[in-house]
Design a protein around this motif. Structure first.
Motif, PDB file in Angstrom:
ATOM      1  N   TYR A  81      10.193  49.843 -12.280  1.00  0.00           N
ATOM      2  CA  TYR A  81      10.141  49.265 -10.877  1.00  0.00           C
ATOM      3  C   TYR A  81       8.510  49.021 -10.265  1.00  0.00           C
ATOM      4  O   TYR A  81       8.431  49.067  -9.062  1.00  0.00           O
ATOM      5  CB  TYR A  81      11.039  50.179  -9.908  1.00  0.00           C
ATOM      6  CG  TYR A  81      12.411  50.472 -10.252  1.00  0.00           C
ATOM      7  CD1 TYR A  81      13.281  49.444 -10.212  1.00  0.00           C
ATOM      8  CD2 TYR A  81      12.815  51.664 -10.576  1.00  0.00           C
ATOM      9  CE1 TYR A  81      14.538  49.489 -10.688  1.00  0.00           C
ATOM     10  CE2 TYR A  81      14.015  52.015 -10.894  1.00  0.00           C
ATOM     11  CZ  TYR A  81      14.924  50.794 -10.996  1.00  0.00           C
ATOM     12  OH  TYR A  81      15.988  51.036 -11.603  1.00  0.00           O
ATOM     13  N   ARG A  82       7.605  49.161 -11.268  1.00  0.00           N
ATOM     14  CA  ARG A  82       6.359  49.163 -11.039  1.00  0.00           C
ATOM     15  C   ARG A  82       5.791  47.716 -10.901  1.00  0.00           C
ATOM     16  O   ARG A  82       4.449  47.579 -10.428  1.00  0.00           O
ATOM     17  CB  ARG A  82       5.624  49.769 -12.123  1.00  0.00           C
ATOM     18  CG  ARG A  82       6.006  51.404 -12.155  1.00  0.00           C
ATOM     19  CD  ARG A  82       5.457  52.002 -11.021  1.00  0.00           C
ATOM     20  NE  ARG A  82       5.937  53.616 -11.143  1.00  0.00           N
ATOM     21  CZ  ARG A  82       6.682  54.327 -10.780  1.00  0.00           C
ATOM     22  NH1 ARG A  82       7.936  53.508 -10.219  1.00  0.00           N
ATOM     23  NH2 ARG A  82       7.167  55.450 -10.987  1.00  0.00           N
ATOM     24  N   PRO A  87      15.014  49.170  -7.275  1.00  0.00           N
ATOM     25  CA  PRO A  87      16.304  49.548  -7.829  1.00  0.00           C
ATOM     26  C   PRO A  87      17.379  48.879  -7.327  1.00  0.00           C
ATOM     27  O   PRO A  87      17.524  48.510  -5.925  1.00  0.00           O
ATOM     28  CB  PRO A  87      16.424  51.055  -7.372  1.00  0.00           C
ATOM     29  CG  PRO A  87      14.963  51.441  -7.250  1.00  0.00           C
ATOM     30  CD  PRO A  87      14.294  50.282  -6.677  1.00  0.00           C
ATOM     31  N   GLY A  88      18.340  48.384  -8.175  1.00  0.00           N
ATOM     32  CA  GLY A  88      19.534  47.771  -7.854  1.00  0.00           C
ATOM     33  C   GLY A  88      20.856  48.464  -8.039  1.00  0.00           C
ATOM     34  O   GLY A  88      21.051  49.361  -8.412  1.00  0.00           O
ATOM     35  N   ARG A  89      21.890  48.128  -7.118  1.00  0.00           N
ATOM     36  CA  ARG A  89      23.089  48.565  -7.123  1.00  0.00           C
ATOM     37  C   ARG A  89      23.673  48.653  -8.898  1.00  0.00           C
ATOM     38  O   ARG A  89      23.586  47.696  -9.481  1.00  0.00           O
ATOM     39  CB  ARG A  89      24.309  47.770  -6.425  1.00  0.00           C
ATOM     40  CG  ARG A  89      23.888  47.671  -5.041  1.00  0.00           C
ATOM     41  CD  ARG A  89      24.915  46.866  -4.332  1.00  0.00           C
ATOM     42  NE  ARG A  89      24.688  46.174  -3.205  1.00  0.00           N
ATOM     43  CZ  ARG A  89      24.394  44.910  -3.056  1.00  0.00           C
ATOM     44  NH1 ARG A  89      24.621  44.032  -4.161  1.00  0.00           N
ATOM     45  NH2 ARG A  89      23.798  44.240  -2.030  1.00  0.00           N
ATOM     46  N   GLY A  90      23.981  50.009  -8.908  1.00  0.00           N
ATOM     47  CA  GLY A  90      24.699  49.947 -10.445  1.00  0.00           C
ATOM     48  C   GLY A  90      23.603  50.979 -11.295  1.00  0.00           C
ATOM     49  O   GLY A  90      23.978  51.370 -12.299  1.00  0.00           O
ATOM     50  N   GLU A 216      10.292  54.919  -2.986  1.00  0.00           N
ATOM     51  CA  GLU A 216       9.217  55.574  -3.550  1.00  0.00           C
ATOM     52  C   GLU A 216       9.239  56.848  -4.265  1.00  0.00           C
ATOM     53  O   GLU A 216       8.335  57.044  -5.124  1.00  0.00           O
ATOM     54  CB  GLU A 216       8.049  55.449  -2.437  1.00  0.00           C
ATOM     55  CG  GLU A 216       8.308  56.443  -1.267  1.00  0.00           C
ATOM     56  CD  GLU A 216       8.744  55.653  -0.176  1.00  0.00           C
ATOM     57  OE1 GLU A 216       8.731  56.093   0.766  1.00  0.00           O
ATOM     58  OE2 GLU A 216       9.215  54.534  -0.161  1.00  0.00           O
ATOM     59  N   ASP A 217      10.425  57.474  -4.080  1.00  0.00           N
ATOM     60  CA  ASP A 217      10.607  58.530  -4.765  1.00  0.00           C
ATOM     61  C   ASP A 217      11.213  58.380  -6.129  1.00  0.00           C
ATOM     62  O   ASP A 217      11.655  59.344  -6.797  1.00  0.00           O
ATOM     63  CB  ASP A 217      11.524  59.514  -3.749  1.00  0.00           C
ATOM     64  CG  ASP A 217      10.580  59.991  -2.734  1.00  0.00           C
ATOM     65  OD1 ASP A 217       9.528  59.960  -2.490  1.00  0.00           O
ATOM     66  OD2 ASP A 217      11.539  60.691  -1.569  1.00  0.00           O
ATOM     67  N   VAL A 218      11.921  57.156  -6.476  1.00  0.00           N
ATOM     68  CA  VAL A 218      12.488  56.809  -7.718  1.00  0.00           C
ATOM     69  C   VAL A 218      11.352  56.853  -8.643  1.00  0.00           C
ATOM     70  O   VAL A 218      10.336  56.260  -8.780  1.00  0.00           O
ATOM     71  CB  VAL A 218      12.999  55.505  -7.546  1.00  0.00           C
ATOM     72  CG1 VAL A 218      13.415  55.227  -9.186  1.00  0.00           C
ATOM     73  CG2 VAL A 218      14.157  55.492  -6.691  1.00  0.00           C
TER      74      VAL A 218
END
Length: 240
Positions: A81-82, A87-90, A216-218
């Motif tokens: 995700y950079r 992030p997507g569902r699933g 942003e915490d991912v």
């Protein structure tokens, strides 16, 4: 004819070698030094890769069974995700739950914290802090509700087919906790696959953010189960 060249000069006596280790010992020491330097270089490279690209984690709870089991070693793609993706569902993600799922840690950095961090980077220790592994069920703007007449979670009025859920002893409901929430922009609604054994967004409905996690915490996306060998698998995105 007179010989004027003078007496022939004698070569100086040989200079004795400096006392020390035999040549074979010195060669072995040199090889050991080169091997040590090489090992340090490899370790530094590994730490850099783990810090910025891919990091191993060990699963320590049953909240994601049967997708992830206790003792599984998984690889987390920290670059997922950079570069513009979110992030997507699933997606199964690792995130820092400090301040959302866990109390803020104000204890400071200790030697043990540093050692655990270094060990976690190579999968030899549990990561310090409050890292969690959950599945993204709703993203910013989604209305997530539980449950419809068939016991299914709905996202924006559409029921989810969650074939990854742990069989709850015949319980057909996707959650025993009812909820109805609109996920704020830039946040995620996350849940474990073993709904009866997972503390997730449902347990934090009364907190700021309504149990959701900031994007942003991912830390990254779980993409591969690498150990044990009979569990090798790529994780797929369950629903779009």
């Amino acid at each position: 004819m007179t010989d004027t060249s003078g007496p022939e000069e004698e070569a100086p006596p040989a200079v004795p070698a400096t006392p020390g280790a035999p040549a074979g010992v010195r060669a072995r020491r040199s090889r050991l030094r080169r091997a040590a330097v090489g090992a340090v270089a490899v370790l530094v490279l590994l730490l850099l890769v783990n810090a910025f690209a891919v990091q191993p984690y060990r699963i320590t709870s049953g909240s994601m069974e049967n997708t992830l089991r206790v003792g599984d070693r998984v690889l987390v793609n920290k670059l997922a995700y950079r570069f513009g993706d979110t992030p997507g569902r699933g997606d199964v993600v690792v995130f820092d739950g400090t301040g959302t799922f866990a109390v803020e840690d104000t204890g400071g950095t200790t030697v043990s914290h540093v050692l655990r961090t270094a060990g976690a980077l190579v999968g030899l220790a549990e990561p310090p802090g409050n890292d969690y592994v959950k599945r993204v069920v709703g993203v910013g703007g989604d209305r997530v509700t539980c449950c419809d007449e068939q016991g299914r979670i709905e996202v924006n009025g559409e029921p989810l087919t969650e074939d990854y859920l742990h069989p709850e002893g015949g319980d057909a409901r996707a959650s025993t906790v009812d909820f109805d929430i609109v996920v704020p922009p830039g946040r995620l609604w996350v849940m474990g696959d073993h709904r009866a054994d997972s503390r997730d967004s449902r347990d934090h409905l009364g907190r700021p953010g309504g149990g959701t996690v900031p994007v942003e915490d991912v830390i990254g996306r779980v993409e591969w189960v690498g150990w044990p060998a009979d569990r090798w698998a790529w994780l797929r995105t369950a629903h779009g």
